[in-house]
Structures are given as structure tokens and as C-alpha cells.
Design an enzyme around this catalytic site. Structure first.
Site, PDB file in Angstrom:
ATOM      1  N   HIS A 200      -9.520   0.990   4.962  1.00 17.61           N
ATOM      2  CA  HIS A 200      -8.247   1.299   5.624  1.00 17.61           C
ATOM      3  C   HIS A 200      -8.490   2.332   6.731  1.00 17.61           C
ATOM      4  O   HIS A 200      -9.285   3.252   6.567  1.00 17.61           O
ATOM      5  CB  HIS A 200      -7.229   1.833   4.605  1.00 17.61           C
ATOM      6  CG  HIS A 200      -5.841   1.843   5.164  1.00 17.61           C
ATOM      7  ND1 HIS A 200      -5.415   2.805   6.061  1.00 17.61           N
ATOM      8  CD2 HIS A 200      -4.804   0.990   4.984  1.00 17.61           C
ATOM      9  CE1 HIS A 200      -4.152   2.533   6.399  1.00 17.61           C
ATOM     10  NE2 HIS A 200      -3.758   1.438   5.762  1.00 17.61           N
TER      11      HIS A 200
ATOM     12  N   GLU B 170      -6.853   4.785   7.677  1.00 11.71           N
ATOM     13  CA  GLU B 170      -6.605   6.189   7.298  1.00 11.71           C
ATOM     14  C   GLU B 170      -7.826   6.766   6.593  1.00 11.71           C
ATOM     15  O   GLU B 170      -8.137   7.945   6.749  1.00 11.71           O
ATOM     16  CB  GLU B 170      -5.337   6.279   6.428  1.00 11.71           C
ATOM     17  CG  GLU B 170      -4.092   6.071   7.282  1.00 11.71           C
ATOM     18  CD  GLU B 170      -2.906   5.466   6.559  1.00 11.71           C
ATOM     19  OE1 GLU B 170      -2.878   5.472   5.311  1.00 11.71           O
ATOM     20  OE2 GLU B 170      -1.990   4.972   7.251  1.00 11.71           O
TER      21      GLU B 170
ATOM     22  N   GLY C 149       2.907   2.586  10.651  1.00 17.10           N
ATOM     23  CA  GLY C 149       3.866   3.672  10.482  1.00 17.10           C
ATOM     24  C   GLY C 149       4.597   4.061  11.751  1.00 17.10           C
ATOM     25  O   GLY C 149       5.245   5.102  11.808  1.00 17.10           O
TER      26      GLY C 149
ATOM     27  N   GLY D 136       3.116  -1.007   4.215  1.00 12.11           N
ATOM     28  CA  GLY D 136       3.148   0.419   3.896  1.00 12.11           C
ATOM     29  C   GLY D 136       4.580   0.869   3.639  1.00 12.11           C
ATOM     30  O   GLY D 136       5.150   0.633   2.574  1.00 12.11           O
ATOM     31  N   GLY D 137       5.192   1.477   4.666  1.00  6.83           N
ATOM     32  CA  GLY D 137       6.527   2.078   4.529  1.00  6.83           C
ATOM     33  C   GLY D 137       7.552   1.206   3.823  1.00  6.83           C
ATOM     34  O   GLY D 137       8.235   1.657   2.889  1.00  6.83           O
TER      35      GLY D 137
ATOM     36  N   SER E  93       3.787  -1.823  10.355  1.00  9.77           N
ATOM     37  CA  SER E  93       5.243  -1.912  10.538  1.00  9.77           C
ATOM     38  C   SER E  93       5.784  -3.302  10.217  1.00  9.77           C
ATOM     39  O   SER E  93       6.738  -3.771  10.857  1.00  9.77           O
ATOM     40  CB  SER E  93       5.647  -1.466  11.945  1.00  9.77           C
ATOM     41  OG  SER E  93       5.260  -0.114  12.143  1.00  9.77           O
TER      42      SER E  93
ATOM     43  N   GLU F 274      -4.915  -4.625  10.631  1.00  9.23           N
ATOM     44  CA  GLU F 274      -3.922  -3.557  10.756  1.00  9.23           C
ATOM     45  C   GLU F 274      -4.184  -2.760  12.027  1.00  9.23           C
ATOM     46  O   GLU F 274      -4.981  -1.806  12.009  1.00  9.23           O
ATOM     47  CB  GLU F 274      -3.996  -2.625   9.550  1.00  9.23           C
ATOM     48  CG  GLU F 274      -3.725  -3.318   8.230  1.00  9.23           C
ATOM     49  CD  GLU F 274      -3.190  -2.346   7.184  1.00  9.23           C
ATOM     50  OE1 GLU F 274      -2.144  -2.660   6.606  1.00  9.23           O
ATOM     51  OE2 GLU F 274      -3.789  -1.288   6.974  1.00  9.23           O
TER      52      GLU F 274
ATOM     53  N   ASN G 139       0.876  -1.174   0.000  1.00 11.94           N
ATOM     54  CA  ASN G 139       0.000   0.000   0.000  1.00 11.94           C
ATOM     55  C   ASN G 139       0.912   1.222   0.000  1.00 11.94           C
ATOM     56  O   ASN G 139       1.482   1.567   1.024  1.00 11.94           O
ATOM     57  CB  ASN G 139      -0.901  -0.017   1.240  1.00 11.94           C
ATOM     58  CG  ASN G 139      -1.768   1.233   1.329  1.00 11.94           C
ATOM     59  OD1 ASN G 139      -1.812   2.033   0.389  1.00 11.94           O
ATOM     60  ND2 ASN G 139      -2.455   1.398   2.453  1.00 11.94           N
ATOM     61  N   TRP G 140       1.010   1.837  -1.159  1.00 13.00           N
ATOM     62  CA  TRP G 140       1.929   2.981  -1.280  1.00 13.00           C
ATOM     63  C   TRP G 140       1.359   4.267  -0.705  1.00 13.00           C
ATOM     64  O   TRP G 140       2.049   5.277  -0.622  1.00 13.00           O
ATOM     65  CB  TRP G 140       2.293   3.192  -2.756  1.00 13.00           C
ATOM     66  CG  TRP G 140       3.287   2.197  -3.286  1.00 13.00           C
ATOM     67  CD1 TRP G 140       3.946   1.230  -2.573  1.00 13.00           C
ATOM     68  CD2 TRP G 140       3.742   2.065  -4.637  1.00 13.00           C
ATOM     69  NE1 TRP G 140       4.777   0.515  -3.400  1.00 13.00           N
ATOM     70  CE2 TRP G 140       4.675   1.006  -4.667  1.00 13.00           C
ATOM     71  CE3 TRP G 140       3.452   2.736  -5.827  1.00 13.00           C
ATOM     72  CZ2 TRP G 140       5.323   0.609  -5.847  1.00 13.00           C
ATOM     73  CZ3 TRP G 140       4.087   2.343  -6.992  1.00 13.00           C
ATOM     74  CH2 TRP G 140       5.021   1.295  -7.004  1.00 13.00           C
ATOM     75  N   LYS G 141       0.062   4.257  -0.380  1.00 15.18           N
ATOM     76  CA  LYS G 141      -0.582   5.458   0.172  1.00 15.18           C
ATOM     77  C   LYS G 141      -0.316   6.654  -0.751  1.00 15.18           C
ATOM     78  O   LYS G 141      -0.290   6.466  -1.971  1.00 15.18           O
ATOM     79  CB  LYS G 141      -0.120   5.682   1.615  1.00 15.18           C
ATOM     80  CG  LYS G 141      -0.260   4.407   2.455  1.00 15.18           C
ATOM     81  CD  LYS G 141      -0.013   4.582   3.919  1.00 15.18           C
ATOM     82  CE  LYS G 141      -0.183   3.244   4.623  1.00 15.18           C
ATOM     83  NZ  LYS G 141      -0.080   3.335   6.074  1.00 15.18           N
TER      84      LYS G 141
HETATM   85  P1  13P Z   1       3.196   0.563   7.592  1.00 17.96           P
HETATM   86  O1  13P Z   1       3.735  -0.705   7.012  1.00 17.96           O
HETATM   87  O2  13P Z   1       3.910   1.789   7.102  1.00 17.96           O
HETATM   88  O3  13P Z   1       3.084   0.500   9.076  1.00 17.96           O
HETATM   89  O4  13P Z   1       1.695   0.739   7.021  1.00 17.96           O
HETATM   90  C1  13P Z   1       0.830  -0.332   7.095  1.00 17.96           C
HETATM   91  C2  13P Z   1      -0.394   0.013   6.332  1.00 17.96           C
HETATM   92  O5  13P Z   1      -1.137   0.904   6.708  1.00 17.96           O
HETATM   93  C3  13P Z   1      -0.653  -0.751   5.113  1.00 17.96           C
HETATM   94  O6  13P Z   1      -1.944  -0.525   4.647  1.00 17.96           O
END
Ligand code: 13P
Length: 257
Positions: A95, A97, A173, A233-234, A212, A167, A9-11
């Protein structure tokens, strides 16, 4: 046996040039040597078409967001038919977010889930508790509510195209990955919910972990009985790290339970 999924997930990160060079690196690794894995990338929507056309081979490309209505006066939104018209086949739903920053309600999430099922997309439905819910030790009932409000409202046949990503918000993050014990507790709980609600197909639904997850902890997390991969994510923004996570999933997917 459930096929493992590694999803990025590149956001709201990466420019087009970054996205394309990421694909180039991934292509050089030849993902067809991992037939037992699904690898999916959720980039920003403006890159979807280019990425789908650029990548010839075994890689799913999905949308981080869409609107559930078929068409009409919804300025700024993208429909599932529009996504289908560029051969996009995966969507991310629920998600944290989007729930938090864009006020996506359980009702909207359910509408998106139903629309994605109807249009035959592969959906990744995200659930997860905040730190205050976790600290109050009410996380399982909170997650059960999130499941009841979403997948729990569907018919058994509808769940074939859905994966669930657990999640925990406090792990997203933050570098605070959930421990193996915490992951096992929740993933086993989600599995029991699924099997209870959907006796024939509940065992086939894949449950991903996100929060993470990185190239160092992926193998341990993916080795858990009910962890069928990860939503990253990251660490997914770096093609080398992401490829190491794919390799970790490949190593554990050879384990027979
Ligand atoms: P991180 O891997 O950056 O913690 O993000 C996870 C995420 O929200 C994937 O959708």
C-alpha cells in the site's frame, strides 16, 4: 469469468466496538446471497482474531501488514504463521501509505509477496503513482516498474493467489476519483502486462481499483472491463455505504463480457 472482490481497508480507524457493530450490520445483510462476490475486510490487526471468530459466514478477514520472516527478534511485527494460527487468510501488500510513511522498499514488498505466496495467503498487491508522476505523463512506465519489481519476479503458478489493486496516490482520501478513461487506461495496461508475462493465468488475476471509490461511483467503475472490484478506504468505514458498494458489485457482476 473473474469473480469480483469488494475489500475494505480500514487503515488505522475504528475502535473494537465500531468494528463489531459493523460486522453485526453486515451479518444482517447475509452475504451468502452474493455467491459471485468475494467480500474482504482489512481491519487493524488487534481486531483480527475477534472479527474472524465473530463472523460466521462468507467474509474474508485480512491483515493490513505483516513481516516476511518466519519468527524471531522483530519487535512489534506479526508473522504469517501467527496470522494463520488465528485463521486469517488475506494480506495487503505494498500500500502506498506503507511505501511512503514506513519506507517499504520494492525489495521488502517482494519479500512479503513471496512469503505470502509460500504460506498460501490471498494477497492484494497495491500499486499506484503520485500526482507528480501522473502530471509528467510517465504513469504507465512507473506502474510497469512497480509490477516488474513485484509480481513480475514471480513464477506463473505463484500468481493464482494474488490480486492487484491500482490505487493512484492522488485519488486516495482526496475525493478525486480517477475517471473511467484513466481507470480503463491503467487497468487495460495492467492486464496486458499480466497476460504478456503469464500467458496461461494472467487473465485470471483480479485487478481492483482504489482511490475515493464510494457508493456513488462504484457501479460505473466496476463496470469497466478490467475492473474486478474495489479496495475501499473512507467509504468502507460506514457499513451502510460499504453494503451499497457490495450491491453495486453484485449488479455489475451479472454482466457477461
Ligand atoms: P480511500 O477510499 O479513502 O480513497 O482510500 C483508498 C485506499 O487507500 C484503500 O486502500
Amino acid at each position: 469469468m473473474r469473480k469480483k472482490i469488494v475489500a475494505a481497508n480500514w487503515k488505522m480507524n475504528l475502535l473494537q466496538s465500531d468494528a463489531l457493530s459493523f460486522l453485526k450490520t453486515l451479518r444482517s445483510h447475509d452475504l451468502s446471497k452474493f455467491p459471485q462476490l468475494d467480500v474482504v475486510i482489512f481491519p487493524s490487526s488487534i481486531f483480527l482474531e475477534k472479527m474472524i471468530n465473530e463472523y460466521v459466514g462468507k467474509l474474508g478477514i485480512g491483515a493490513q501488514n505483516f513481516y516476511f520472516e518466519e519468527r524471531g527478534a522483530y519487535t512489534g511485527e506479526i508473522s504469517l504463521d501467527q496470522l494463520k494460527s488465528i485463521n486469517c487468510s488475506y494480506v495487503l501488500i505494498g500500500h502506498s501509505e506503507r511505501r511512503t510513511y514506513f519506507s517499504e522498499s520494492p525489495e521488502l514488498i517482494l519479500n512479503k509477496l513471496k512469503a505470502a505466496v509460500n504460506k498460501q495467503f490471498n494477497s492484494v498487491l497495491c500499486i499506484g503513482e503520485s500526482i507528480s508522476v501522473r502530471n509528467s505523463a510517465n504513469h504507465l512506465s512507473f506502474l510497469e516498474d512497480q509490477l516488474n519489481d513485484s509480481i513480475g519476479m514471480l513464477e506463473e503458478n505463484d500468481i493464482k493467489s494474488i490480486s492487484i489493486a491500482y490505487e493512484p496516490i492522488w485519488a486516495i482520501g482526496t475525493g478525486l476519483t480517477a475517471s473511467v478513461e484513466q481507470v480503463n487506461e491503467v487497468h487495460n495496461f495492467i492486464r496486458s502486462f499480466l497476460v504478456d508475462r503469464f500467458p496461461n493465468l494472467g487473465n485470471d488475476v483480479r485487478i481492483l481499483y482504489g482511490g475515493s471509490c464510494n457508493e456513488q461511483n462504484a457501479k460505473e467503475l466496476f463496470s469497466c472491463l478490467n475492473v474486478d472490484g474495489g479496495l475501499i478506504g473512507g467509504a468502507s468505514l460506514d457499513s451502510d455505504k460499504f453494503y451499497q458498494i457490495i450491491q453495486a458489485a453484485n449488479e455489475v457482476s451479472r454482466i457477461e463480457y
